[in-house]
Design a protein around this motif. Structure first.
Motif, PDB file in Angstrom:
ATOM      1  N   ARG A 152      -1.959   0.936  -4.418  1.00 40.45           N
ATOM      2  CA  ARG A 152      -1.384  -0.389  -4.157  1.00 40.45           C
ATOM      3  C   ARG A 152      -0.506  -0.766  -5.337  1.00 40.45           C
TER       4      ARG A 152
ATOM      5  N   ASP B 173       0.827  -1.196   0.000  1.00 39.16           N
ATOM      6  CA  ASP B 173       0.000   0.000   0.000  1.00 39.16           C
ATOM      7  C   ASP B 173       0.866   1.253   0.000  1.00 39.16           C
TER       8      ASP B 173
ATOM      9  N   PRO C 235       0.150   4.662   1.441  1.00 35.89           N
ATOM     10  CA  PRO C 235      -0.857   5.393   2.216  1.00 35.89           C
ATOM     11  C   PRO C 235      -0.925   6.872   1.880  1.00 35.89           C
TER      12      PRO C 235
ATOM     13  N   PRO D 252      -5.371   4.936  -0.313  1.00 36.77           N
ATOM     14  CA  PRO D 252      -4.074   4.282  -0.505  1.00 36.77           C
ATOM     15  C   PRO D 252      -3.980   3.586  -1.860  1.00 36.77           C
TER      16      PRO D 252
END
Length: 270
Positions: free
Chosen positions: A257, A207, A209, A255
């Protein structure tokens, strides 16, 4: 190569540690620390230790009586690393060139290097130095990034930076992802005297963030920032903004990915 792709000085260590560390380094650090612990060493050397991301994982994973020596070519990186440790934790920090290690023959039971070998100007010499400082039966564990194909964040960072300087694109992001051909690396290890060589391809999904913070670290947390400043005429924050937009397009809004892929080598000294 313009500038010095291995010069992590000035404000680079702070951006590297806080902006890149949690996203692309810490999980691989935990993985290589576990591999080191499985070798049951009593004396561990880390080369290219940087800001101590792996060093911290080694100390947390290895038994307390195992001594850890962390080295890096760039003393400013080690200054950040030192802040992560309390007195008495059994970790020594020492500036050192991985191609000319200042240690006696057979001084360590294991040597660990995460994402550092790509930056060594003479990789074959670095392998021979590791072999020299390892005791018989000792283990060398190191990781390299796979290619841009498997680490698209690196490709995107390279392309965005180049778009601002089409006549003379910064080359930093070609270096970390340029040393991934497994067979030539194995041959170099054999030539240095290693045996029992094994290879693991380690893929992660990670992820992002805070994409803006990650983009800023991708520019300011390595020598790319110096390559941008050397060319003049472009505010580095413009590169950061364009990179953040490109990362969101590729990986999604916060977030995001993204995939990561590293190659971990293990070799032994007879």
């Amino acid at each position: 190569m313009d500038g010095d792709a291995a010069s992590f000085v000035g404000n680079i260590p702070e951006h590297y540690d806080s902006g890149l560390g949690p996203v692309i380094f810490v999980d691989y650090a935990a993985d290589i620390a576990r591999r080191a612990a499985a070798c049951s060493p009593a004396r561990v050397l880390e080369t290219a230790a940087g800001t101590g991301i792996v060093t911290r994982q080694l100390r947390d994973t290895l038994p307390p009586d195992v001594h850890v020596t962390a080295t890096d070519l760039n003393a400013p990186m080690l200054e950040v690393a030192r802040t992560k440790f309390k007195p008495g934790e059994g970790v020594d920090f020492r500036p050192a060139d991985a191609t000319a290690l200042p240690f006696e023959d057979g001084a360590f039971d294991a040597v660990v290097c995460q994402f550092g070998v790509m930056f060594f100007p003479n990789k074959d010499v670095s392998y021979r130095e590791v072999h020299r400082v390892l005791a018989p039966g000792g283990h060398y564990l190191f990781s390299v990034w796979d290619s841009h194909r498997h680490n698209p964040f690196g490709r995107i960072a390279h392309e965005i930076a180049a778009s601002f300087f089409p006549a003379d694109p910064p080359q930093f992001y070609t270096v970390p992802f340029s040393y991934y051909q497994i067979d030539p690396i194995k041959e170099s290890l054999v030539d240095a005297g290693f045996n029992d060589i094994s290879v693991a391809v380690v893929r992660q999904e990670k992820d992002i963030p805070d994409t803006a913070r990650f983009a800023r670290a991708l520019v300011y947390g390595n020598p790319l920032i110096d390559q941008i400043k050397q060319r003049c005429g472009v505010d580095p924050d413009r590169v950061v903004g364009a990179l953040a937009r490109a990362l969101r397009r590729e990986f999604g809004a916060d977030p995001g990915r993204m995939p990561l892929q590293a190659i971990v080598f293990s070799a032994s000294r007879r």
